[in-house]
Design a protein around this motif. Structure first.
Motif, PDB file in Angstrom:
ATOM      1  N   VAL A  24       0.837  -1.210   0.000  1.00 32.48           N
ATOM      2  CA  VAL A  24       0.000   0.000   0.000  1.00 32.48           C
ATOM      3  C   VAL A  24       0.869   1.255   0.000  1.00 32.48           C
ATOM      4  O   VAL A  24       0.665   2.182  -0.775  1.00 32.48           O
ATOM      5  N   CYS A  25       1.838   1.283   0.923  1.00 38.61           N
ATOM      6  CA  CYS A  25       2.685   2.475   1.063  1.00 38.61           C
ATOM      7  C   CYS A  25       3.867   2.115   1.958  1.00 38.61           C
ATOM      8  O   CYS A  25       3.685   1.723   3.116  1.00 38.61           O
ATOM      9  N   LYS A  26       5.070   2.299   1.425  1.00 42.44           N
ATOM     10  CA  LYS A  26       6.266   1.893   2.180  1.00 42.44           C
ATOM     11  C   LYS A  26       6.512   2.809   3.375  1.00 42.44           C
ATOM     12  O   LYS A  26       7.064   2.394   4.384  1.00 42.44           O
ATOM     13  N   ARG A  27       6.073   4.042   3.244  1.00 41.84           N
ATOM     14  CA  ARG A  27       6.179   4.948   4.408  1.00 41.84           C
ATOM     15  C   ARG A  27       5.267   4.466   5.544  1.00 41.84           C
ATOM     16  O   ARG A  27       5.651   4.465   6.710  1.00 41.84           O
ATOM     17  N   LYS A  28       4.077   4.054   5.182  1.00 41.37           N
ATOM     18  CA  LYS A  28       3.135   3.533   6.183  1.00 41.37           C
ATOM     19  C   LYS A  28       3.721   2.301   6.882  1.00 41.37           C
ATOM     20  O   LYS A  28       3.595   2.142   8.099  1.00 41.37           O
TER      21      LYS A  28
END
Ligand code: SF4
Length: 174
Positions: A24-28
């Motif tokens: 979904v999102c690597k930062r998340k």
């Protein structure tokens, strides 16, 4: 239900949510792993838990927690696992989260090779087969997840369509 095994070849404790966030999102993923946690207050997460609770009346083992790490929505006869999804789309994140549970159980000697993604709002479920190739792919993903989580700072935020419904939105963009 809580079950404990030991699994020596895992360097980092990786949850199903972490596999999902990797897509979904690597930062998340990084924020979650570093326990910068807003998810428990998210309405979407609460909705997911509610859907989960109402989806399996009277079937299988519910919420099978393994190694205090992975939480499988339902296991039927140790041959089929289920993961409940609140979204309307079949996404790689959901598929690989489910495959990660299968991978994990197989490493424990439980020879599961299929799972179901359940979409209660759509009243449908999608069968996911776990193939011999998936193990190698999964291990590559695990290695990438470990690399991201080991970084000292999170990946930079990038505005995506999902950001506005993400529990980290204000943290990322205010
Ligand atoms: S708000 Fe967007 S960039 Fe920030 S963690 Fe969520 S999905 Fe990733």
């Amino acid at each position: 239900m809580i079950i404990c095994f030991s699994l020596e070849n895992f360097k980092m404790r990786i949850t199903g949510n972490m596999v999902n966030y990797f897509f979904v999102c690597k930062r998340k993923l990084w924020l979650f792993q570093h326990q910068i946690g807003f998810e428990q207050t998210s309405e979407r997460v609460m909705l997911g838990k509610l859907l989960d609770k109402t989806s399996y009346q009277g079937r299988g083992l519910h919420h099978v927690m393994i190694d205090n790490l992975i939480d499988i929505d339902m296991v039927e006869n140790w041959q089929l696992i289920h993961e409940v999804k609140k979204s309307n789309a079949l996404e790689p994140a959901a598929v690989w989260q489910l495959k990660y549970y299968i991978y994990y159980l197989r490493k424990k000697g439980i020879s599961i090779s299929k799972g179901l993604l359940d979409y209660p709002r759509l009243k449908k479920c999608v069968k996911i087969d776990y193939t011999s190739k998936d193990e190698e792919i999964m291990e590559n993903y695990i290695s990438e997840i470990e690399q991201i989580c080991k970084q000292s700072t999170p990946p930079k935020p990038e505005l995506k369509s999902i950001c506005k419904s993400c529990a980290f939105y204000e943290y990322c963009f205010s």
